[in-house]
Write a protein that holds these residues in place. Structure first.
Motif, mmCIF file in Angstrom:
data_model
loop_
_atom_site.group_PDB
_atom_site.id
_atom_site.type_symbol
_atom_site.label_atom_id
_atom_site.label_comp_id
_atom_site.label_asym_id
_atom_site.label_seq_id
_atom_site.Cartn_x
_atom_site.Cartn_y
_atom_site.Cartn_z
ATOM 1 N N LEU A 213 0.826 -1.212 0.000
ATOM 2 C CA LEU A 213 0.000 0.000 0.000
ATOM 3 C C LEU A 213 0.863 1.267 0.000
ATOM 4 O O LEU A 213 0.477 2.281 -0.576
ATOM 5 N N MET A 214 2.037 1.194 0.638
ATOM 6 C CA MET A 214 2.935 2.355 0.689
ATOM 7 C C MET A 214 3.359 2.793 -0.701
ATOM 8 O O MET A 214 3.507 3.980 -0.960
ATOM 9 N N VAL A 215 3.545 1.833 -1.600
ATOM 10 C CA VAL A 215 4.056 2.152 -2.929
ATOM 11 C C VAL A 215 2.974 2.101 -4.010
ATOM 12 O O VAL A 215 3.270 2.328 -5.182
ATOM 13 N N ALA A 216 1.737 1.816 -3.607
ATOM 14 C CA ALA A 216 0.647 1.723 -4.583
ATOM 15 C C ALA A 216 0.358 3.092 -5.181
ATOM 16 O O ALA A 216 0.173 4.078 -4.451
ATOM 17 N N GLU A 217 0.338 3.139 -6.479
ATOM 18 C CA GLU A 217 0.070 4.390 -7.184
ATOM 19 C C GLU A 217 -1.363 4.831 -6.921
ATOM 20 O O GLU A 217 -2.300 4.040 -7.003
ATOM 21 N N GLY A 218 -1.522 6.085 -6.564
ATOM 22 C CA GLY A 218 -2.849 6.639 -6.333
ATOM 23 C C GLY A 218 -3.417 6.366 -4.950
ATOM 24 O O GLY A 218 -4.554 6.747 -4.668
ATOM 25 N N ASN A 219 -2.651 5.721 -4.066
ATOM 26 C CA ASN A 219 -3.145 5.461 -2.710
ATOM 27 C C ASN A 219 -3.103 6.762 -1.908
ATOM 28 O O ASN A 219 -2.032 7.310 -1.676
ATOM 29 N N PRO A 220 -4.258 7.253 -1.473
ATOM 30 C CA PRO A 220 -4.288 8.520 -0.735
ATOM 31 C C PRO A 220 -3.955 8.383 0.748
ATOM 32 O O PRO A 220 -3.827 9.377 1.450
ATOM 33 N N ILE A 221 -3.799 7.166 1.235
ATOM 34 C CA ILE A 221 -3.580 6.916 2.663
ATOM 35 C C ILE A 221 -2.083 6.888 2.963
ATOM 36 O O ILE A 221 -1.312 6.238 2.275
ATOM 37 N N THR A 222 -1.677 7.590 4.017
ATOM 38 C CA THR A 222 -0.289 7.545 4.465
ATOM 39 C C THR A 222 -0.102 6.295 5.309
ATOM 40 O O THR A 222 -0.778 6.113 6.319
ATOM 41 N N ASP B 221 -9.837 -2.616 3.517
ATOM 42 C CA ASP B 221 -11.074 -1.863 3.328
ATOM 43 C C ASP B 221 -10.689 -0.416 3.010
ATOM 44 O O ASP B 221 -10.361 0.353 3.924
ATOM 45 N N PRO B 222 -10.710 -0.026 1.728
ATOM 46 C CA PRO B 222 -10.281 1.329 1.373
ATOM 47 C C PRO B 222 -11.232 2.409 1.878
ATOM 48 O O PRO B 222 -10.817 3.547 2.076
ATOM 49 N N SER B 223 -12.489 2.058 2.136
ATOM 50 C CA SER B 223 -13.448 3.069 2.607
ATOM 51 C C SER B 223 -13.140 3.532 4.028
ATOM 52 O O SER B 223 -13.464 4.656 4.399
ATOM 53 N N THR B 224 -12.517 2.669 4.826
ATOM 54 C CA THR B 224 -12.165 3.033 6.203
ATOM 55 C C THR B 224 -10.653 3.050 6.427
ATOM 56 O O THR B 224 -10.209 3.348 7.535
ATOM 57 N N ALA B 225 -9.880 2.693 5.402
ATOM 58 C CA ALA B 225 -8.416 2.600 5.494
ATOM 59 C C ALA B 225 -7.997 1.661 6.620
ATOM 60 O O ALA B 225 -7.173 1.992 7.462
ATOM 61 N N GLN B 226 -8.599 0.470 6.615
ATOM 62 C CA GLN B 226 -8.307 -0.512 7.651
ATOM 63 C C GLN B 226 -7.914 -1.853 7.043
ATOM 64 O O GLN B 226 -8.439 -2.257 5.994
ATOM 65 N N VAL B 227 -7.026 -2.548 7.741
ATOM 66 C CA VAL B 227 -6.706 -3.933 7.433
ATOM 67 C C VAL B 227 -7.798 -4.774 8.082
ATOM 68 O O VAL B 227 -8.182 -4.532 9.224
ATOM 69 N N VAL B 228 -8.297 -5.755 7.335
ATOM 70 C CA VAL B 228 -9.370 -6.625 7.827
ATOM 71 C C VAL B 228 -8.805 -8.026 8.024
ATOM 72 O O VAL B 228 -8.252 -8.619 7.101
ATOM 73 N N ILE B 229 -8.949 -8.533 9.242
ATOM 74 C CA ILE B 229 -8.503 -9.884 9.587
ATOM 75 C C ILE B 229 -9.742 -10.704 9.915
ATOM 76 O O ILE B 229 -10.567 -10.290 10.738
ATOM 77 N N VAL C 231 -11.879 -8.589 12.609
ATOM 78 C CA VAL C 231 -11.291 -7.412 13.230
ATOM 79 C C VAL C 231 -10.808 -6.468 12.135
ATOM 80 O O VAL C 231 -10.150 -6.894 11.187
ATOM 81 N N LYS C 232 -11.138 -5.183 12.283
ATOM 82 C CA LYS C 232 -10.673 -4.142 11.365
ATOM 83 C C LYS C 232 -9.804 -3.185 12.158
ATOM 84 O O LYS C 232 -10.234 -2.657 13.185
ATOM 85 N N ILE C 233 -8.568 -2.982 11.661
ATOM 86 C CA ILE C 233 -7.636 -2.110 12.378
ATOM 87 C C ILE C 233 -7.004 -1.112 11.414
ATOM 88 O O ILE C 233 -6.706 -1.435 10.272
ATOM 89 N N PRO C 234 -6.784 0.123 11.887
ATOM 90 C CA PRO C 234 -6.121 1.122 11.044
ATOM 91 C C PRO C 234 -4.659 0.758 10.809
ATOM 92 O O PRO C 234 -4.088 -0.086 11.502
ATOM 93 N N VAL C 235 -4.055 1.424 9.831
ATOM 94 C CA VAL C 235 -2.712 1.053 9.376
ATOM 95 C C VAL C 235 -1.641 1.154 10.462
ATOM 96 O O VAL C 235 -0.765 0.295 10.542
ATOM 97 N N GLY C 236 -1.683 2.166 11.301
ATOM 98 C CA GLY C 236 -0.687 2.287 12.371
ATOM 99 C C GLY C 236 -0.811 1.147 13.364
ATOM 100 O O GLY C 236 0.190 0.555 13.789
ATOM 101 N N THR C 237 -2.040 0.815 13.727
ATOM 102 C CA THR C 237 -2.291 -0.299 14.640
ATOM 103 C C THR C 237 -1.849 -1.610 14.008
ATOM 104 O O THR C 237 -1.294 -2.483 14.682
ATOM 105 N N ALA C 238 -2.075 -1.743 12.701
ATOM 106 C CA ALA C 238 -1.661 -2.957 11.995
ATOM 107 C C ALA C 238 -0.144 -3.107 12.034
ATOM 108 O O ALA C 238 0.381 -4.203 12.251
ATOM 109 N N ARG C 239 0.585 -2.007 11.834
ATOM 110 C CA ARG C 239 2.053 -2.051 11.868
ATOM 111 C C ARG C 239 2.516 -2.448 13.276
ATOM 112 O O ARG C 239 3.410 -3.271 13.437
ATOM 113 N N ALA C 240 1.883 -1.869 14.306
ATOM 114 C CA ALA C 240 2.248 -2.186 15.692
ATOM 115 C C ALA C 240 1.914 -3.647 16.021
ATOM 116 O O ALA C 240 2.683 -4.329 16.702
#
Length: 187
Positions: free
Chosen positions: A61-70, A103-111, A141-150
């Protein structure tokens, strides 16, 4: 019978933790929202692969072209969770399969974690009419990107906190000592 869904859309906490001593540890995936806690049992290898795949999704996702999420490249320090599992640990089920999504609508990783199928052959997922039978339970479980990294960082640390590997044969060493298997067994 309808599927029991243990759903956490924005959990207060999601961790992999263990109970027991290295060499005899049991691994658990645990989600908490308020006072509601759900734990499921999983294998060490499932924990390790889950963390690796979450990091892989985030890196893509970090390198995906057009990804608006940091997407954070490293774990945000404020999200580090080194606390033990919430007690008591009473697993709802043992994980047999895990799916990951975005889930791009909430910017969350879904497990999604599904129970181990203990049917006679382990592969029967259809009813008498050939229709797919839904799982008895699922942990979603849906978690935001920072939480997913942690989450991924902590999980890798928990997995790595087991018995050290022998520098000669790369098998786990017990605290009381270790005898390497014959060289022929390793080849």
């Amino acid at each position: 019978m309808p599927t029991i869904v243990h759903g956490f859309d924005w959990p207060d906490r999601l961790v992999v933790g263990t109970i027991g001593q290295p060499g005899a540890r049991s691994f658990y995936l645990q989600a908490r929202a308020g006072s509601r806690v759900t734990s499921v049992a999983l294998e060490k290898q499932q924990s390790e692969l889950l963390a690796a795949k979450i990091d892989e999704i985030l890196d893509e996702l970090m390198v995906a072209e057009g990804n608006p999420i940091t997407i954070p490249a490293t774990t945000p320090i404020e999200l580090v969770d080194n606390e033990p599992l919430d007690q008591p640990v009473e697993p709802e089920f043992r994980i047999g399969a895990i799916t990951l999504g975005w889930d791009p609508s909430t910017a969350q990783v879904v497990i999604e974690a599904y129970p181990y199928d203990d049917s006679e052959d382990g592969f029967d997922d259809s009813d008498e009419f050939g229709e797919a039978t839904p799982p008895s339970e699922v942990l979603r479980v849906k978690i935001p990107v920072g939480t997913a990294r942690a989450f991924a960082k902590r999980t890798i640390e928990v997995v790595g906190a087991g018995r050290p590997l022998c520098p000669l044969c790369a098998t786990p060493m017990d605290p009381g000592g270790h005898t390497c298997p014959p060289l022929d067994d390793l080849l």
